[in-house]
Design a protein around this motif. Structure first.
Motif, PDB file in Angstrom:
ATOM      1  N   ALA A  52       8.102 -19.431  55.419  1.00 40.27           N
ATOM      2  CA  ALA A  52       8.517 -18.652  54.256  1.00 40.27           C
ATOM      3  C   ALA A  52       9.358 -19.441  53.255  1.00 40.27           C
ATOM      4  O   ALA A  52       9.116 -19.358  52.042  1.00 40.27           O
ATOM      5  CB  ALA A  52       9.289 -17.412  54.721  1.00 40.27           C
ATOM      6  N   ILE A  53      10.339 -20.200  53.716  1.00 42.37           N
ATOM      7  CA  ILE A  53      11.237 -20.891  52.790  1.00 42.37           C
ATOM      8  C   ILE A  53      10.501 -21.837  51.847  1.00 42.37           C
ATOM      9  O   ILE A  53      10.686 -21.763  50.630  1.00 42.37           O
ATOM     10  CB  ILE A  53      12.370 -21.611  53.568  1.00 42.37           C
ATOM     11  N   PRO A  54       9.636 -22.725  52.348  1.00 42.48           N
ATOM     12  CA  PRO A  54       8.896 -23.572  51.399  1.00 42.48           C
ATOM     13  C   PRO A  54       7.957 -22.785  50.490  1.00 42.48           C
ATOM     14  O   PRO A  54       7.771 -23.147  49.325  1.00 42.48           O
ATOM     15  CB  PRO A  54       8.124 -24.543  52.301  1.00 42.48           C
ATOM     16  N   VAL A  55       7.388 -21.684  51.001  1.00 46.57           N
ATOM     17  CA  VAL A  55       6.498 -20.862  50.171  1.00 46.57           C
ATOM     18  C   VAL A  55       7.297 -20.166  49.073  1.00 46.57           C
ATOM     19  O   VAL A  55       6.874 -20.131  47.905  1.00 46.57           O
ATOM     20  CB  VAL A  55       5.749 -19.817  51.032  1.00 46.57           C
ATOM     21  N   TYR A  56       8.465 -19.605  49.414  1.00 48.19           N
ATOM     22  CA  TYR A  56       9.305 -18.953  48.406  1.00 48.19           C
ATOM     23  C   TYR A  56       9.664 -19.926  47.291  1.00 48.19           C
ATOM     24  O   TYR A  56       9.609 -19.582  46.102  1.00 48.19           O
ATOM     25  CB  TYR A  56      10.601 -18.419  49.034  1.00 48.19           C
ATOM     26  N   LEU A  57      10.061 -21.141  47.667  1.00 53.83           N
ATOM     27  CA  LEU A  57      10.456 -22.119  46.649  1.00 53.83           C
ATOM     28  C   LEU A  57       9.273 -22.497  45.766  1.00 53.83           C
ATOM     29  O   LEU A  57       9.416 -22.606  44.540  1.00 53.83           O
ATOM     30  CB  LEU A  57      11.038 -23.371  47.312  1.00 53.83           C
ATOM     31  N   ALA A  58       8.115 -22.667  46.378  1.00 48.56           N
ATOM     32  CA  ALA A  58       6.921 -23.008  45.595  1.00 48.56           C
ATOM     33  C   ALA A  58       6.580 -21.893  44.607  1.00 48.56           C
ATOM     34  O   ALA A  58       6.233 -22.158  43.447  1.00 48.56           O
ATOM     35  CB  ALA A  58       5.743 -23.274  46.533  1.00 48.56           C
ATOM     36  N   LEU A  59       6.703 -20.640  45.052  1.00 44.49           N
ATOM     37  CA  LEU A  59       6.399 -19.516  44.168  1.00 44.49           C
ATOM     38  C   LEU A  59       7.401 -19.409  43.034  1.00 44.49           C
ATOM     39  O   LEU A  59       7.029 -19.167  41.880  1.00 44.49           O
ATOM     40  CB  LEU A  59       6.389 -18.209  44.973  1.00 44.49           C
ATOM     41  N   VAL A  60       8.686 -19.587  43.346  1.00 48.56           N
ATOM     42  CA  VAL A  60       9.723 -19.521  42.296  1.00 48.56           C
ATOM     43  C   VAL A  60       9.515 -20.621  41.277  1.00 48.56           C
ATOM     44  O   VAL A  60       9.605 -20.392  40.063  1.00 48.56           O
ATOM     45  CB  VAL A  60      11.128 -19.621  42.939  1.00 48.56           C
ATOM     46  N   LEU A  75      19.448  -9.640  37.831  1.00 41.24           N
ATOM     47  CA  LEU A  75      20.806 -10.157  37.631  1.00 41.24           C
ATOM     48  C   LEU A  75      20.830 -11.395  36.735  1.00 41.24           C
ATOM     49  O   LEU A  75      21.902 -11.894  36.385  1.00 41.24           O
ATOM     50  CB  LEU A  75      21.448 -10.498  38.979  1.00 41.24           C
ATOM     51  N   GLY A  76      19.661 -11.892  36.382  1.00 45.20           N
ATOM     52  CA  GLY A  76      19.574 -13.049  35.504  1.00 45.20           C
ATOM     53  C   GLY A  76      19.959 -14.357  36.167  1.00 45.20           C
ATOM     54  O   GLY A  76      20.481 -15.264  35.510  1.00 45.20           O
ATOM     55  N   LEU A  77      19.698 -14.488  37.464  1.00 45.17           N
ATOM     56  CA  LEU A  77      20.043 -15.716  38.170  1.00 45.17           C
ATOM     57  C   LEU A  77      19.074 -16.846  37.842  1.00 45.17           C
ATOM     58  O   LEU A  77      17.967 -16.615  37.360  1.00 45.17           O
ATOM     59  CB  LEU A  77      20.059 -15.460  39.680  1.00 45.17           C
ATOM     60  N   SER A  78      19.501 -18.058  38.132  1.00 48.67           N
ATOM     61  CA  SER A  78      18.667 -19.235  37.918  1.00 48.67           C
ATOM     62  C   SER A  78      17.513 -19.241  38.916  1.00 48.67           C
ATOM     63  O   SER A  78      17.534 -18.491  39.903  1.00 48.67           O
ATOM     64  CB  SER A  78      19.511 -20.496  38.118  1.00 48.67           C
ATOM     65  N   PRO A  79      16.492 -20.088  38.717  1.00 45.60           N
ATOM     66  CA  PRO A  79      15.413 -20.189  39.708  1.00 45.60           C
ATOM     67  C   PRO A  79      15.929 -20.495  41.112  1.00 45.60           C
ATOM     68  O   PRO A  79      15.440 -19.925  42.093  1.00 45.60           O
ATOM     69  CB  PRO A  79      14.547 -21.335  39.159  1.00 45.60           C
TER      70      PRO A  79
END
Length: 309
Positions: free
Chosen positions: A297-305, A243-247
């Protein structure tokens, strides 16, 4: 990788329960926190809607609705064929994982805010949209078990339960008021993190209270409660990229895909599937998936993004 401060209150609540403290948020205060968070999220999203065209919102919204309908179709075979759950129980639990947890979303938004990371302001619309399709798919997956369901009553519960009504109401008011929302944002904006902290204090206590149920259900319950969020997060992130969303948007859609409802879906399914074992679904979503998302999960997802952006 650093946890947001509000997560500390979740840990405190869990610790209080584990040491058998008498700490407990009054029921009225807990309900007030839920109402506050839903309105605050809706208002902020509604105020941001005016900056986006229907040409942008409509295709993205349709894609998100389809995504929400597909997630239960992924969860159901795992629960039914591998877990050997009954069709009704598998369908009910699958519906929880196609819907979303507003609290999980609030924690993710708080983390983005503390890091100064921008995201698409209309995301509360996605939160509201994801509440509905999973419930309908879950009911259809149960098939013959709901032949005598009161569809008028079910439809009313889906459309007008507290979560959906307050979130959509907040979005509508925010979109109508636009810049005039500034007059109430000192309350709904500045106090957001503090109210979320109180809410998570009680959520930590409730999650820890259900730990004996997790142990009683065995390894499959724990495995599914962690594996399914990872599948949903991967799907959400992939959709956000398409969808072309931001990070920030990629992170939030991953979080929405990873979360599981424990408010709106149980209320709707209590009407549509009263024969389902609600305690198992609640244990999965609240005692396993919610803590996993908030603490890991939330901090890991943000770190990966952030790493791949």
């Amino acid at each position: 990788m650093q946890l947001d401060i509000v997560v500390g209150f979740f840990i405190l609540g869990a610790f209080a329960q584990l040491v058998r403290s008498d700490l407990r948020l009054p029921a009225g205060l807990y309900k007030s926190c839920v109402i506050f968070l839903l309105i605050a999220i809706g208002l902020k999203g509604g105020a941001a809607l005016s900056s986006y065209s229907a040409a942008t919102l409509l295709p993205q919204s349709l894609a998100v609705v389809v995504f929400g309908a597909l997630l239960p179709l992924v969860a159901f075979p795992i629960l039914y064929w591998i877990g050997r759950w009954s069709r009704v129980d598998a369908a009910a639990a699958a519906a929880h994982y196609g819907s979303v947890s507003v609290a999980t979303y609030a924690v993710a938004v708080a983390l983005l805010s503390s890091r100064g990371i921008d995201y698409e302001g209309y995301f509360p619309l996605f939160v509201a949209l994801l509440e509905v399709p999973a419930i309908l798919v879950g009911i259809l997956l149960a098939r013959g078990a709901v032949a005598d369901a009161n569809w008028k009553k079910v439809g009313h519960e889906i459309a007008f339960n507290q979560g959906v009504l307050l979130l959509l109401g907040g979005i509508a008011i925010g979109a109508w008021a636009g810049e005039r929302t500034a007059s109430v944002m000192p309350f709904f904006g500045n106090l957001f993190h503090g109210v979320l902290a109180l809410f998570l204090l009680e959520m930590g206590r409730v999650a820890a209270e259900k730990l004996p149920d997790v142990r009683a259900q065995g390894a499959f319950l724990l495995s599914f409660g962690i594996l399914m969020p990872l599948i949903g997060a991967a799907g959400g992130a992939a959709l956000a990229v398409l969808l072309g969303l931001s990070p920030g948007g990629i992170f939030l859609l991953a979080v929405l895909g990873s979360s599981a409802s424990y408010i709106a879906v149980p209320a709707a399914l209590a009407v549509a599937l009263p024969q389902a074992n609600a305690s198992v679904s609640i244990t999965l979503s609240l005692a396993i998936t919610f803590p996993f998302n908030v603490l890991v999960a939330i901090p890991v997802y943000l770190a990966l993004v952030q790493h791949w952006s």
